[in-house]
Scaffold this motif. Structure first.
Motif, PDB file in Angstrom:
ATOM      1  N   UNK A   1       3.614  17.903 -17.627  1.00 44.94           N
ATOM      2  CA  UNK A   1       4.096  17.216 -17.954  1.00 44.94           C
ATOM      3  C   UNK A   1       3.460  16.324 -18.627  1.00 44.94           C
ATOM      4  N   UNK A   2       2.054  16.001 -18.459  1.00 45.31           N
ATOM      5  CA  UNK A   2       0.988  16.011 -19.716  1.00 45.31           C
ATOM      6  C   UNK A   2       1.209  16.912 -20.574  1.00 45.31           C
ATOM      7  N   UNK A   3       1.017  17.865 -20.662  1.00 43.20           N
ATOM      8  CA  UNK A   3       0.590  18.782 -21.796  1.00 43.20           C
ATOM      9  C   UNK A   3       2.419  19.720 -22.418  1.00 43.20           C
ATOM     10  N   UNK A   4       3.048  19.002 -22.118  1.00 42.52           N
ATOM     11  CA  UNK A   4       4.362  19.803 -22.119  1.00 42.52           C
ATOM     12  C   UNK A   4       4.781  20.418 -23.328  1.00 42.52           C
ATOM     13  N   UNK A   5       4.798  18.628 -24.156  1.00 42.39           N
ATOM     14  CA  UNK A   5       4.714  19.933 -25.989  1.00 42.39           C
ATOM     15  C   UNK A   5       4.161  20.630 -25.764  1.00 42.39           C
ATOM     16  N   UNK A   6       2.889  20.451 -25.872  1.00 45.27           N
ATOM     17  CA  UNK A   6       2.175  21.573 -26.449  1.00 45.27           C
ATOM     18  C   UNK A   6       1.939  23.150 -25.790  1.00 45.27           C
ATOM     19  N   UNK A   7       2.152  22.645 -24.671  1.00 42.93           N
ATOM     20  CA  UNK A   7       3.152  24.697 -23.744  1.00 42.93           C
ATOM     21  C   UNK A   7       3.733  25.313 -24.400  1.00 42.93           C
ATOM     22  N   UNK A   8       5.212  23.761 -24.786  1.00 43.36           N
ATOM     23  CA  UNK A   8       6.643  24.425 -25.243  1.00 43.36           C
ATOM     24  C   UNK A   8       6.264  24.841 -26.815  1.00 43.36           C
ATOM     25  N   UNK A   9       5.447  23.979 -26.993  1.00 35.47           N
ATOM     26  CA  UNK A   9       5.002  24.772 -29.047  1.00 35.47           C
ATOM     27  C   UNK A   9       4.979  25.663 -28.834  1.00 35.47           C
ATOM     28  N   UNK A  10       3.504  25.716 -27.880  1.00 31.93           N
ATOM     29  CA  UNK A  10       3.001  27.406 -27.577  1.00 31.93           C
ATOM     30  C   UNK A  10       3.815  28.684 -27.587  1.00 31.93           C
ATOM     31  N   UNK A  11       4.632  28.281 -27.514  1.00 34.24           N
ATOM     32  CA  UNK A  11       5.154  29.539 -26.530  1.00 34.24           C
ATOM     33  C   UNK A  11       6.582  29.903 -27.837  1.00 34.24           C
ATOM     34  N   UNK A  12       7.148  29.185 -28.004  1.00 34.10           N
ATOM     35  CA  UNK A  12       8.313  28.461 -29.815  1.00 34.10           C
ATOM     36  C   UNK A  12       6.941  29.282 -30.322  1.00 34.10           C
ATOM     37  N   UNK A  13       6.048  28.742 -30.779  1.00 34.62           N
ATOM     38  CA  UNK A  13       5.182  29.551 -31.820  1.00 34.62           C
ATOM     39  C   UNK A  13       4.959  30.563 -31.537  1.00 34.62           C
ATOM     40  N   UNK A  14       4.325  31.087 -30.501  1.00 37.61           N
ATOM     41  CA  UNK A  14       4.761  32.837 -30.218  1.00 37.61           C
ATOM     42  C   UNK A  14       5.867  33.602 -30.588  1.00 37.61           C
ATOM     43  N   UNK A  15       7.418  32.777 -30.033  1.00 37.99           N
ATOM     44  CA  UNK A  15       7.990  34.338 -30.084  1.00 37.99           C
ATOM     45  C   UNK A  15       8.346  34.062 -31.640  1.00 37.99           C
ATOM     46  N   UNK A  16       8.266  33.338 -32.071  1.00 36.49           N
ATOM     47  CA  UNK A  16       8.772  33.144 -33.649  1.00 36.49           C
ATOM     48  C   UNK A  16       7.932  33.946 -34.194  1.00 36.49           C
ATOM     49  N   UNK A  17       6.493  34.089 -33.982  1.00 32.27           N
ATOM     50  CA  UNK A  17       5.714  34.689 -35.247  1.00 32.27           C
ATOM     51  C   UNK A  17       6.104  36.183 -35.329  1.00 32.27           C
ATOM     52  N   UNK A  18       6.768  37.006 -34.702  1.00 34.65           N
ATOM     53  CA  UNK A  18       6.853  38.404 -34.878  1.00 34.65           C
ATOM     54  C   UNK A  18       7.568  37.649 -36.633  1.00 34.65           C
ATOM     55  N   UNK A  19       8.336  37.000 -36.238  1.00 30.77           N
ATOM     56  CA  UNK A  19       9.665  36.918 -37.889  1.00 30.77           C
ATOM     57  C   UNK A  19       8.717  36.378 -38.974  1.00 30.77           C
ATOM     58  N   UNK A  20       7.808  35.552 -38.666  1.00 32.56           N
ATOM     59  CA  UNK A  20       6.787  35.522 -39.840  1.00 32.56           C
ATOM     60  C   UNK A  20       6.389  36.008 -40.085  1.00 32.56           C
TER      61      UNK A  20
ATOM     62  N   UNK B   1       9.226  17.583 -30.796  1.00 29.87           N
ATOM     63  CA  UNK B   1       8.001  17.350 -30.547  1.00 29.87           C
ATOM     64  C   UNK B   1       7.568  18.936 -30.689  1.00 29.87           C
ATOM     65  N   UNK B   2       7.993  19.565 -29.823  1.00 34.99           N
ATOM     66  CA  UNK B   2       7.551  20.692 -29.435  1.00 34.99           C
ATOM     67  C   UNK B   2       7.384  21.724 -30.795  1.00 34.99           C
ATOM     68  N   UNK B   3       8.785  21.700 -31.429  1.00 33.95           N
ATOM     69  CA  UNK B   3       8.631  21.819 -32.804  1.00 33.95           C
ATOM     70  C   UNK B   3       8.340  22.162 -33.388  1.00 33.95           C
ATOM     71  N   UNK B   4       7.201  20.825 -33.667  1.00 33.47           N
ATOM     72  CA  UNK B   4       6.407  19.934 -34.321  1.00 33.47           C
ATOM     73  C   UNK B   4       5.050  20.959 -34.308  1.00 33.47           C
ATOM     74  N   UNK B   5       4.843  20.578 -32.729  1.00 35.11           N
ATOM     75  CA  UNK B   5       3.747  21.390 -32.852  1.00 35.11           C
ATOM     76  C   UNK B   5       3.690  23.302 -32.756  1.00 35.11           C
ATOM     77  N   UNK B   6       5.010  23.538 -32.758  1.00 37.36           N
ATOM     78  CA  UNK B   6       4.845  24.728 -32.695  1.00 37.36           C
ATOM     79  C   UNK B   6       4.381  25.522 -34.446  1.00 37.36           C
ATOM     80  N   UNK B   7       4.893  24.478 -34.818  1.00 37.94           N
ATOM     81  CA  UNK B   7       4.773  24.846 -36.678  1.00 37.94           C
ATOM     82  C   UNK B   7       3.143  24.327 -36.700  1.00 37.94           C
ATOM     83  N   UNK B   8       2.166  24.044 -36.248  1.00 35.54           N
ATOM     84  CA  UNK B   8       1.164  23.482 -36.781  1.00 35.54           C
ATOM     85  C   UNK B   8       0.616  24.908 -35.946  1.00 35.54           C
TER      86      UNK B   8
END
Length: 357
Positions: free
Chosen positions: A36-55, A167-174
């Motif tokens: 609950x506390x770190x959810x935006x960071x965790x989801x952001x990391x998962x989104x970044x992990x999944x999008x990294x091959x496209x990048x 916010x998760x998407x924003x963190x995934x960009x970072x």
């Protein structure tokens, strides 16, 4: 500082597993607060992990710089999300509502069609087909209404968390923009707190997870979307209603090996039988040929090397994954079992090599 070695790490994991089954509330509560506390960071990391091959594809194959690649990637992502929520979701809800409303009429039409050919099917003479269909209708309507209410509730729950998603998407960009820094940081943390051997094994495992999961999920997602899209176009040409609903079902069930394509054909044939009986056989042939095209041409071309799971283990994986985590479990079950199999084979070969020595 004494580093954590493999026996100590294994002991900690075993204690956590024991506590999970002996006192499930303790770990669930702790993990719940953590996520609950770190959810935006965790989801952001998962989104970044999944999008990294496209990048990587944009940067290496198209020679586009990091900032432009991220801009193109997220513009495309937001465009697809916008189309999904503004076009697909309303029509999906409309398909389900219309199917529930017109279901009694479809049953009546089906009963009249069967009555014409009852003399050709002697075993139907002693069966009160109308009562059986009405009973099936009641059960189906209850199921559809429950699922419809659940889907609407889930949809509203997702929209209520839209800020968290942003916010998760924003963190995934970072994470993507500075992925080398975070990769180096993770390695430093592992090397600092874990023994050299354990740190190396975790790094090796993370590489295997990335290769197996990303390779399968990205390839299978693209494959399923293409098959679902072709199915929707073909069914539309054949004047079969509820193509959005059928397309989504065919796309999702395409993740299920062996049985999934068959379920898609059955669903398409059932809808055609109730709504456009004259095209039922054509629908079955079309969906069967489409699945053969997927199995022999499209999937091997997209996925490349197979995960090499037998039919038994593939079905067992999907059954177990679906019972534990639902739709998400069905999707991740195959690569999870493939990873476990790869780790087991690597371990057994290593032991065999030691015995030979």
């Amino acid at each position: 500082m004494k580093k954590i070695n493999k026996p100590l790490f294994t002991g900690i994991i075993l204690i956590l597993i024991y506590t999970r089954f002996n006192n499930p509330g303790a770990i669930t509560l702790t993990l719940g607060k953590f996520f609950s506390f770190f959810s935006v960071f965790i989801y952001g990391g998962i989104i970044a992990f999944l999008l990294n091959p496209i990048l990587k594809f944009f940067e290496k194959n198209k020679k586009i710089n990091r900032k432009s690649s991220i801009l193109i990637l997220y513009f495309s992502l937001f465009l697809l999300l916008g189309l999904f929520f503004s076009f697909i979701i309303p029509r999906l809800i409309g398909n389900i509502s219309d199917l529930i409303e017109n279901y009694p009429k479809y049953i009546s039409v089906f009963e009249n069609s069967v009555a014409k050919y009852r003399h050709l099917l002697p075993f139907l003479k002693d069966v009160n087909l109308l009562n059986e269909l009405l009973l099936l209708q009641q059960k189906t309507l209850i199921f559809l209404k429950q699922e419809f209410s659940f889907l609407v509730g889930q949809f509203l729950g997702v929209t209520a968390k839209i800020v968290s998603l942003i916010f998760s998407l924003i963190f995934s960009i970072f994470f993507l923009g500075n992925k080398e820094y975070f990769h180096t940081l993770a390695k430093e943390i592992l090397d600092t707190f874990l023994s050299k051997k354990l740190s190396g094994e975790i790094k090796s495992l993370s590489h295997k997870i990335e290769r197996v999961f990303l390779g399968y999920l990205s390839g299978k997602t693209l494959d399923s979307l293409i098959i679902g899209g072709i199915a929707m176009v073909g069914l539309t040409i054949m004047h079969i209603p509820y193509v959005i609903l059928l397309g989504i079902f065919i796309t999702v069930f395409n993740f299920v090996p062996y049985l999934g394509p068959f379920i898609g054909i059955v669903l398409g044939a059932t809808i055609a039988l109730f709504t456009n009986p004259g095209n039922t056989l054509i629908v079955i042939i079309f969906l069967a040929l489409l699945q053969q095209f997927d199995a022999w041409v499209l999937e091997p071309k997209i996925l490349g090397t197979s995960l090499n799971l037998s039919m038994f283990w593939a079905i067992a994986a999907v059954t177990l994954g679906g019972s534990v985590w639902g739709a998400l479990g069905i999707i991740i079950a195959i690569p999870s079992f493939a990873l476990i199999k790869e780790l087991y084979l690597a371990k057994s070969k290593k032991k065999a090599h030691k015995i030979v020595e």
